[in-house]
Motif scaffolding. Structure first.
Motif, mmCIF file in Angstrom:
data_model
loop_
_atom_site.group_PDB
_atom_site.id
_atom_site.type_symbol
_atom_site.label_atom_id
_atom_site.label_comp_id
_atom_site.label_asym_id
_atom_site.label_seq_id
_atom_site.Cartn_x
_atom_site.Cartn_y
_atom_site.Cartn_z
ATOM 1 N N PHE A 100 0.840 -1.202 0.000
ATOM 2 C CA PHE A 100 0.000 0.000 0.000
ATOM 3 C C PHE A 100 0.876 1.253 0.000
ATOM 4 N N ALA A 101 1.941 1.218 0.813
ATOM 5 C CA ALA A 101 2.866 2.358 0.860
ATOM 6 C C ALA A 101 3.507 2.601 -0.507
ATOM 7 N N ALA A 102 3.867 1.515 -1.193
ATOM 8 C CA ALA A 102 4.509 1.647 -2.505
ATOM 9 C C ALA A 102 3.560 2.194 -3.565
ATOM 10 N N SER A 103 2.259 2.045 -3.342
ATOM 11 C CA SER A 103 1.274 2.463 -4.347
ATOM 12 C C SER A 103 0.781 3.901 -4.155
ATOM 13 N N ILE A 104 1.285 4.592 -3.158
ATOM 14 C CA ILE A 104 0.771 5.934 -2.848
ATOM 15 C C ILE A 104 0.772 6.875 -4.053
ATOM 16 N N PRO A 105 1.837 6.938 -4.860
ATOM 17 C CA PRO A 105 1.797 7.854 -6.016
ATOM 18 C C PRO A 105 0.671 7.538 -6.999
ATOM 19 N N SER A 106 0.199 6.297 -7.002
ATOM 20 C CA SER A 106 -0.828 5.888 -7.976
ATOM 21 C C SER A 106 -2.237 5.920 -7.406
ATOM 22 N N ILE A 107 -2.393 6.398 -6.151
ATOM 23 C CA ILE A 107 -3.713 6.345 -5.509
ATOM 24 C C ILE A 107 -4.808 7.027 -6.321
ATOM 25 N N PRO A 108 -4.619 8.259 -6.810
ATOM 26 C CA PRO A 108 -5.716 8.893 -7.570
ATOM 27 C C PRO A 108 -6.160 8.061 -8.768
ATOM 28 N N LYS A 109 -5.198 7.508 -9.506
ATOM 29 C CA LYS A 109 -5.531 6.708 -10.683
ATOM 30 C C LYS A 109 -6.241 5.414 -10.299
ATOM 31 N N LEU A 110 -5.747 4.756 -9.244
ATOM 32 C CA LEU A 110 -6.342 3.490 -8.810
ATOM 33 C C LEU A 110 -7.771 3.692 -8.326
ATOM 34 N N LEU A 111 -7.986 4.762 -7.559
ATOM 35 C CA LEU A 111 -9.312 4.997 -6.992
ATOM 36 C C LEU A 111 -10.346 5.345 -8.057
ATOM 37 N N SER A 112 -9.878 5.846 -9.181
ATOM 38 C CA SER A 112 -10.833 6.189 -10.243
ATOM 39 C C SER A 112 -11.521 4.957 -10.819
ATOM 40 N N THR A 113 -10.928 3.788 -10.584
ATOM 41 C CA THR A 113 -11.515 2.546 -11.096
ATOM 42 C C THR A 113 -12.063 1.659 -9.976
ATOM 43 N N CYS A 114 -11.963 2.121 -8.733
ATOM 44 C CA CYS A 114 -12.401 1.314 -7.593
ATOM 45 C C CYS A 114 -13.670 1.885 -6.977
ATOM 46 N N LYS A 115 -14.551 1.001 -6.576
ATOM 47 C CA LYS A 115 -15.781 1.414 -5.906
ATOM 48 C C LYS A 115 -15.594 1.391 -4.394
ATOM 49 N N LYS A 116 -16.463 2.120 -3.709
ATOM 50 C CA LYS A 116 -16.482 2.027 -2.255
ATOM 51 C C LYS A 116 -16.948 0.634 -1.848
ATOM 52 N N VAL A 117 -16.494 0.194 -0.661
ATOM 53 C CA VAL A 117 -16.877 -1.130 -0.160
ATOM 54 C C VAL A 117 -17.421 -0.995 1.263
ATOM 55 N N THR A 118 -18.126 -2.013 1.708
ATOM 56 C CA THR A 118 -18.674 -2.000 3.064
ATOM 57 C C THR A 118 -17.546 -2.043 4.088
ATOM 58 N N ALA A 119 -17.591 -1.151 5.046
ATOM 59 C CA ALA A 119 -16.554 -1.109 6.079
ATOM 60 C C ALA A 119 -16.581 -2.375 6.921
ATOM 61 N N PRO A 120 -15.430 -3.021 7.156
ATOM 62 C CA PRO A 120 -15.389 -4.194 8.045
ATOM 63 C C PRO A 120 -15.939 -3.841 9.424
ATOM 64 N N LEU A 121 -16.454 -4.837 10.112
ATOM 65 C CA LEU A 121 -17.108 -4.607 11.399
ATOM 66 C C LEU A 121 -16.167 -4.020 12.443
ATOM 67 N N MET A 122 -14.872 -4.349 12.363
ATOM 68 C CA MET A 122 -13.927 -3.799 13.334
ATOM 69 C C MET A 122 -13.853 -2.280 13.245
ATOM 70 N N LEU A 123 -14.206 -1.726 12.074
ATOM 71 C CA LEU A 123 -14.169 -0.275 11.888
ATOM 72 C C LEU A 123 -15.498 0.382 12.254
ATOM 73 N N ARG A 124 -16.516 -0.425 12.551
ATOM 74 C CA ARG A 124 -17.821 0.146 12.909
ATOM 75 C C ARG A 124 -18.543 -0.757 13.914
ATOM 76 N N PRO A 125 -17.893 -1.094 15.037
ATOM 77 C CA PRO A 125 -18.543 -1.970 16.019
ATOM 78 C C PRO A 125 -19.826 -1.367 16.574
ATOM 79 N N GLU A 126 -19.910 -0.026 16.570
ATOM 80 C CA GLU A 126 -21.114 0.627 17.083
ATOM 81 C C GLU A 126 -22.332 0.358 16.215
ATOM 82 N N HIS A 127 -22.120 -0.115 14.991
ATOM 83 C CA HIS A 127 -23.247 -0.436 14.104
ATOM 84 C C HIS A 127 -23.759 -1.856 14.327
ATOM 85 N N TYR A 128 -23.026 -2.614 15.125
ATOM 86 C CA TYR A 128 -23.428 -4.001 15.339
ATOM 87 C C TYR A 128 -23.910 -4.244 16.762
#
Length: 354
Positions: A100-128
């Motif tokens: 991930f660190a090595a890909s930082i310069p390419s983040i804008p380009k990569l994100l243009s082709t990637c969709k948002k995803v559901t946050a894992p439960l560890m990142l939103r325990p208050e929702h469970y």
């Protein structure tokens, strides 16, 4: 170049803020954190190295390689986030973060082709968690499935590595030991939190012995900070039941730990290791043969109050003297028990200035 990571007003924001505290010149706005790309890369590589050095205890009490806690429903969105950065599923956390660190310069380009995803439960325990809603007597379960950027997930993974002090047992389920993770978060984007890697290296694979009483936790943490030269005067400590195939996530407890007065006390600096050893006994869930009548808890409580200025030093010395001589005169007392109380007496006398 800068990298902007959005915030979503969920528990995972704590991990992003922790990562920002390690990266230089990070700036937080109401809905995002902006990173300098090189500082972000260095912070990610630091987290990658830490993930190799630390272990995690699984449900069966075995030490395994550090792995982000997930339920079955988390695997698909987590792997989708990895695929966005051409990282294979099942890769170790250290590899994920270094790639991930090595890909930082390419983040804008990569994100243009990637969709948002559901946050894992560890990142939103208050929702469970089961929560009580005002006006309702019954318990309800939140169904919110927050969609987040893949960058948010991988940056949170780094923050998770940087904040997890360790795991402590809280009981058993289906014959397996259940652990809660203990996390230390900065109060805000705070550069002093950037010393947390040194503290984590000092803790090693043992982690934190317990979280209560809070006075003992403050003394124990302050001692570890002095030993590792990682002085962080305020931390928000959370205990989290981490998601597993058999357990949903839940935030069990949160407390603000302030150790500034301990770290600045010259007397404490001289005896911090001995004081930390007594505090560790107070935090441990397992009773110890020499710790009669909860002495370690009483001593830690009183030591903290003395160092905070609310109790007199002579009270601590009286407690330590009384218990030491009682054990010394006891015919059944072992040498290690007498030595333990002598250690407490030495701490009290140094604080008193003797």
């Amino acid at each position: 170049m800068t990298v902007r990571i959005p915030l979503y007003n969920i528990f995972g924001d704590n991990f992003i803020i922790a990562l920002a505290s390690l990266a230089k010149n990070a700036r937080r706005s109401e809905d995002s954190v902006e990173f300098n790309d090189m500082s972000l890369k260095n912070a990610l590589l630091t987290a990658s190295q830490l993930s190799k050095q630390r272990k995690i205890t699984d449900e069966k009490g075995k030490e395994t390689e550090l792995d982000f806690p997930k339920r079955g429903s988390d695997k698909k969105p987590f792997n989708e986030a990895l695929q966005c950065f051409n990282i294979p599923g099942g890769a170790p956390v250290s590899d994920i973060l270094s790639k991930f660190a090595a890909s930082i310069p390419s983040i804008p380009k990569l994100l243009s082709t990637c969709k948002k995803v559901t946050a894992p439960l560890m990142l939103r325990p208050e929702h469970y968690e089961n929560v009580r809603t005002p006006g309702f007597y019954r318990r309800i379960q939140a169904k919110n499935k927050t969609k987040v950027s893949p960058v948010y997930i991988l940056a949170s993974l780094a923050g998770w590595v940087l904040t997890r002090l360790g795991g402590i047992p809280v009981g058993k389920k289906n014959g397996n030991i259940v652990y809660v993770g203990v996390y230390a978060f900065p109060i805000e984007v705070e550069e002093r939190f950037g010393m947390i890697p040194s503290l984590l290296k000092e803790l090693g694979t043992k982690g934190v012995p317990g979280t209560g009483p809070s006075t003992a936790l403050a003394i124990w943490l302050a001692s570890k900070m002095l030993k590792s030269h990682a002085l962080i005067d305020q931390l928000m400590i959370y205990t989290v039941l981490e998601p597993t195939p058999t357990n949903p996530p839940a935030v069990k407890n949160g407390q603000l730990i302030s150790v500034g007065r301990l770290l600045s006390n010259e007397g404490f600096k001289e005896i911090h290791e001995e004081a930390g050893a007594i505090a560790e006994k107070a935090l441990s869930p397992n009773p110890w043969e020499c710790d009669a009548n909860n002495f370690s808890v009483k001593f830690s409580n009183l030591l903290f109050e003395v160092l905070s200025g609310s109790k007199r030093e002579v009270e601590l010395a009286y407690l330590a003297n009384r218990e030491y001589y009682a054990w010394k005169r006891s015919q059944s007392a072992s040498e290690k028990c007498v030595s333990y109380y002598l250690k407490a007496l030495h701490v009290a006398n140094r604080i008193l200035g003797l």
